[in-house]
Design a protein around this motif. Structure first.
Motif, short mmCIF file in Angstrom:
data_model
loop_
_atom_site.label_atom_id
_atom_site.label_comp_id
_atom_site.label_asym_id
_atom_site.label_seq_id
_atom_site.Cartn_x
_atom_site.Cartn_y
_atom_site.Cartn_z
N LEU A 136 0.80 -1.09 -0.02
CA LEU A 136 -0.06 -0.03 0.09
C LEU A 136 0.92 1.33 -0.05
CD1 LEU A 136 -2.91 -1.03 2.47
CD2 LEU A 136 -2.95 -0.86 0.08
N PHE A 137 1.96 1.26 0.71
CA PHE A 137 2.89 2.44 0.83
C PHE A 137 3.69 2.59 -0.64
CE2 PHE A 137 2.48 2.80 5.22
CZ PHE A 137 2.89 4.03 5.65
N ALA A 138 3.89 1.64 -1.33
CA ALA A 138 4.57 1.62 -2.42
C ALA A 138 3.80 2.15 -3.50
CB ALA A 138 5.13 -0.03 -2.82
N LEU A 167 7.43 9.75 4.36
CA LEU A 167 6.23 9.22 4.97
C LEU A 167 6.66 7.68 5.29
CD1 LEU A 167 3.77 10.67 2.68
CD2 LEU A 167 3.88 11.11 5.04
N ALA A 168 7.33 6.74 4.44
CA ALA A 168 7.73 5.67 4.53
C ALA A 168 8.79 5.45 5.81
CB ALA A 168 8.24 4.97 3.21
N GLN A 169 9.53 6.33 5.84
CA GLN A 169 10.49 6.22 6.88
C GLN A 169 9.81 6.62 8.53
OE1 GLN A 169 13.34 9.42 5.53
NE2 GLN A 169 14.67 7.86 4.98
N HIS A 170 8.92 7.54 8.29
CA HIS A 170 8.33 7.98 9.68
C HIS A 170 7.22 7.24 10.02
CE1 HIS A 170 11.31 11.25 8.94
NE2 HIS A 170 11.11 11.74 10.16
N PHE A 171 6.28 6.90 9.26
CA PHE A 171 5.12 6.27 9.43
C PHE A 171 5.13 4.85 8.96
CE2 PHE A 171 4.13 10.71 8.71
CZ PHE A 171 3.22 10.82 9.92
N GLY A 172 6.08 4.14 8.46
CA GLY A 172 6.10 2.82 7.99
C GLY A 172 6.32 1.90 9.31
N ALA A 200 12.94 1.47 0.71
CA ALA A 200 13.32 1.28 -0.44
C ALA A 200 12.49 0.99 -1.53
CB ALA A 200 14.49 0.07 -0.66
N LEU A 201 11.48 0.39 -1.24
CA LEU A 201 10.44 0.13 -2.52
C LEU A 201 9.54 1.31 -2.58
CD1 LEU A 201 9.11 -3.46 -1.51
CD2 LEU A 201 10.30 -2.85 -3.39
N ALA A 202 9.32 2.04 -1.46
CA ALA A 202 8.61 3.35 -1.74
C ALA A 202 9.39 4.31 -2.40
CB ALA A 202 8.57 3.71 -0.30
N ALA A 203 10.96 4.19 -2.33
CA ALA A 203 11.61 5.19 -3.06
C ALA A 203 11.76 4.88 -4.46
CB ALA A 203 13.07 4.93 -2.60
#
Length: 216
Positions: free
Chosen positions: A19-21, A84-89, A100-103
């Motif tokens: 979902l984040f990706a 967002l992925a770093q802080h809420f993931g 990394a996938l979000a990036a």
């Protein structure tokens, strides 16, 4: 019972990672070059110059404000998606691999945006935003490389190519081999591939220099 809970948490983490990706890809699909050009009533950047919806091509209109807004927007979306992925993931079971996938997802969104018939930019500003979110010094080192080459040779594409080559090495000097290094390497390869025409123009001496306006 503990195994069941652990397995459920693992499955939930995988779903949240997806979902984040997907969310990161959708953020990346916002083409600020097109949006800003419409706001400033400029020609569609996909219709002139390099036909690339990016800040450098928008600058060919002579409208520096539009080019700066495009640059900031494209960079910000890369930064925001990773931040967002770093802080809420972690709260949703998303680890370093998920970040990394979000990036890579936000970068792919910029290259092939779903909102604009999968016709996107080359990813330079978005990649920089991603690198700044991953680590400030990493982003600044890559930006410094771009600025030095751009100032010396006045070719945005050449600066982007060299910065793309150095980015994974900068990361490796600061950190270790991990999922983010693979993501950054993949982005560098894709960015270089997106500059195929620029590479040909550089070799033939036909590449347009920074600040050149579009032909009427």
């Amino acid at each position: 019972m503990q195994r069941i809970h652990a397995r459920a948490a693992e499955e939930g983490g995988k779903m949240n990672t997806v979902l984040f990706a997907v969310g990161a890809y959708l953020i990346g699909s916002i083409s600020f070059a097109v949006v800003v050009s419409k706001l400033f009533r400029l020609d569609d950047p996909r219709s002139y110059g390099s036909k690339n919806p990016g800040a450098t091509n928008v600058l060919r209109t002579g409208n520096k404000k539009a080019a700066i807004l495009t640059l900031l927007g494209d960079g910000a979306k890369g930064f925001v998606a990773v931040w967002l992925a770093q802080h809420f993931g972690p709260a949703y079971g998303i680890g370093e691999t998920g970040v990394a996938l979000a990036a890579i997802a936000v970068f792919l969104g910029h290259l092939w945006p779903v909102f604009f018939r999968f016709v996107g930019g080359k990813g330079v500003a978005t990649a920089l935003g991603i690198l700044l979110a991953v680590n400030g010094w990493l982003g600044l080192a890559t930006l410094a490389t771009w600025l030095i080459i751009a100032y010396a040779f006045r070719y945005s594409s050449l600066a982007a190519l060299i910065a793309a080559v150095f980015a994974p090495f900068f990361y490796l000097l600061m950190f270790e081999v991990d999922a983010m290094l693979l993501a950054i390497t993949a982005m560098s390869v894709l960015l270089i591939a997106r500059h195929r025409k620029n590479i040909a123009n550089l070799l033939s001496g036909k590449e347009t220099r920074i600040g050149s306006k579009k032909k009427s």
